[in-house]
Design an enzyme around this catalytic site. Structure first.
Site, PDB file in Angstrom:
ATOM      1  N   LYS A   1      21.951  15.471 -14.295  1.00  0.00           N
ATOM      2  CA  LYS A   1      22.343  15.847 -12.948  1.00  0.00           C
ATOM      3  C   LYS A   1      21.958  17.298 -12.671  1.00  0.00           C
ATOM      4  CE  LYS A   1      26.580  13.002 -12.933  1.00  0.00           C
ATOM      5  NZ  LYS A   1      26.357  12.148 -11.764  1.00  0.00           N
TER       6      LYS A   1
ATOM      7  N   ARG B   1      29.045   1.852 -15.178  1.00  0.00           N
ATOM      8  CA  ARG B   1      29.018   0.383 -15.215  1.00  0.00           C
ATOM      9  C   ARG B   1      28.809  -0.133 -16.639  1.00  0.00           C
ATOM     10  NH1 ARG B   1      24.151   0.361 -11.058  1.00  0.00           N
ATOM     11  NH2 ARG B   1      25.332   2.219 -10.501  1.00  0.00           N
TER      12      ARG B   1
END
Length: 427
Positions: free
Chosen positions: A207, A281
């Site tokens: 990020k 996920r």
């Protein structure tokens, strides 16, 4: 000690000298909040934020009109992560005071836990804090198991192990069983599954600083479902509920997972990793497999899962996904009763097939051809829910945390969603 500033409620408008839009006024006796009947709870919360901004750190909620909801609205706006604040609460009946006290204990726990720096709160610490909170309200009705590190790999929790192996702090799965019946064979009414990424660098799909600086809050889903179970217990939950928290750091190291890796799950699904920043996920999948094995009436998972949900809803609503219209309607009704913001976003069968891989059954991220990121993330999770068309709710927690203060909230965690899930569990 500084004398408390009195805060009173009025249904009359402020003196004209304050202007026609004034929601509060100041006089010799203290501060009066002027309710207009349109959005009184929001007005109280916004006024409390302004009062805190004035540097007033000791208040007394005085006079008529205060109840648990109005007191709580004031506290939601008044509380902030820096400094101390003292509130002298009004006289409430026993039931109202107990409700307020439980909100203060549990939802403040959620906010403070999410706000904790990652250095202080690793996977093991998060799991233990959850155990301590639930045990505090449920005592001998709780059992739990903590699985960590290489034991996860040996027991087949490959998503959680893969994501967490790059950190010196071992990944952890908390499996907690709240069973008020005392019967070990009692059916499980509901399973709660939470994403507990205690810091998310993005891994090798790293990020930018502007997106990483709030990633201590990436365990917000785990804190939310933990708080929801605790709060439901205080409201008299008498059914068996299991809690699964999937806790890990997502960091870069010589042992971290890489793009192109393939994860094989216990249900036989193979997933190609094409974005290490779509790690939530991957860990939730393990928790959902365990939840499905319990054959509960409902499964609720909560996760700060996608930026796409925030793009759609900002930080003002949690995003809800489900194939089960009736159950989704029940949760939205609970949200309305608790005055918490949820909004249902699309989830269709075709979203389940919008994660193609050349080397595995599933890709862990979407592509330019399938840009509905929040919906495809929910579609991914559905592959790990045995009966995904019935009894499953996915909450993408876009309202969990605010990077900057706004008129109703300080910067940091909000605690939104706890009461709604608890309401649904006890309905």
């Amino acid at each position: 000690m500084t004398e408390a500033m009195k805060i009173t409620l009025s249904t009359q408008p402020a003196d004209a000298r304050w202007g026609e839009k004034a929601t509060y006024s100041i006089n010799n006796d203290g501060i009066t909040l002027h309710l207009n009947g349109a959005d009184d709870l929001g007005l109280i919360q916004r006024a409390a934020r302004k009062i805190d901004g004035l540097g007033i750190k000791h208040v007394q909620l005085s006079g008529e009109g205060w109840d648990a909801d109005r007191c709580w609205a004031f506290w939601q706006g008044y509380k902030a992560p820096k400094g101390t604040r003292k509130v002298e609460w009004p006289d409430l009946d026993d039931a109202q005071r107990q409700e307020l006290d439980n909100r203060l204990m549990i939802i403040d726990w959620v906010r403070d836990t999410i706000n904790a720096p990652a250095e202080e709160l690793g996977p093991s610490q998060l799991a233990q804090r959850a155990v301590d909170l639930i045990s505090n309200v449920a005592s001998d009705r709780v059992t739990y198991r903590i699985t960590k590190g290489e034991d996860l790999r040996e027991q087949g929790y490959m998503g959680l192990h893969t994501v967490g192996r790059g950190s010196e702090r071992s990944p952890v799965l908390l499996a907690l069983d709240y069973n008020p019946t005392g019967d070990k064979e009692a059916p499980v009414y509901a399973c709660l599954v939470g994403k507990g990424i205690t810091f998310d660098s993005g891994g090798y799909s790293i990020k930018q600083t502007a997106f990483m600086d709030s990633m201590k809050s990436d365990m917000g889903g785990a804190a939310t479902v933990t708080g929801a179970l605790a709060f439901a217990i205080t409201r008299g939950l008498n059914k068996r509920v299991k809690l699964f928290l999937c806790c890990a750091d997502n960091l870069i190291s010589g042992n971290a997972f890489k793009l192109g890796d393939i994860i094989t799950y216990r249900n036989g699904k193979k997933v190609e990793v094409m974005n290490t920043d779509a790690e939530g996920r991957l860990v939730l999948a393990d928790g959902l497999i365990d939840a499905s094995a319990q054959k509960p009436e409902m499964i609720i998972d909560a996760a700060t899962l996608t930026g796409a949900a925030k793009t759609a809803l900002g930080n003002d609503y949690h995003a809800l996904f489900s194939f089960d219209d009736a159950l989704a309607g029940r949760l939205l009704a609970s949200a309305s009763q608790e005055n918490e913001p949820f909004w249902r976003l699309p989830l269709a069968e075709f979203h389940r097939s919008q994660l193609p891989s050349n080397f595995a059954e599933l890709n862990n991220t979407g592509s330019a051809a399938y840009p509905a990121g929040a919906s495809t993330a929910a579609g991914f999770l559905s592959h790990f829910v045995e009966n995904y068309q019935q009894g499953w709710l996915h909450i993408d927690c876009s309202a969990t945390y605010r990077k900057a203060p706004v008129e109703q909230w300080s910067a940091g965690a909000t605690g939104l969603g706890v009461r709604t899930i608890a309401n649904l569990l006890t309905a």
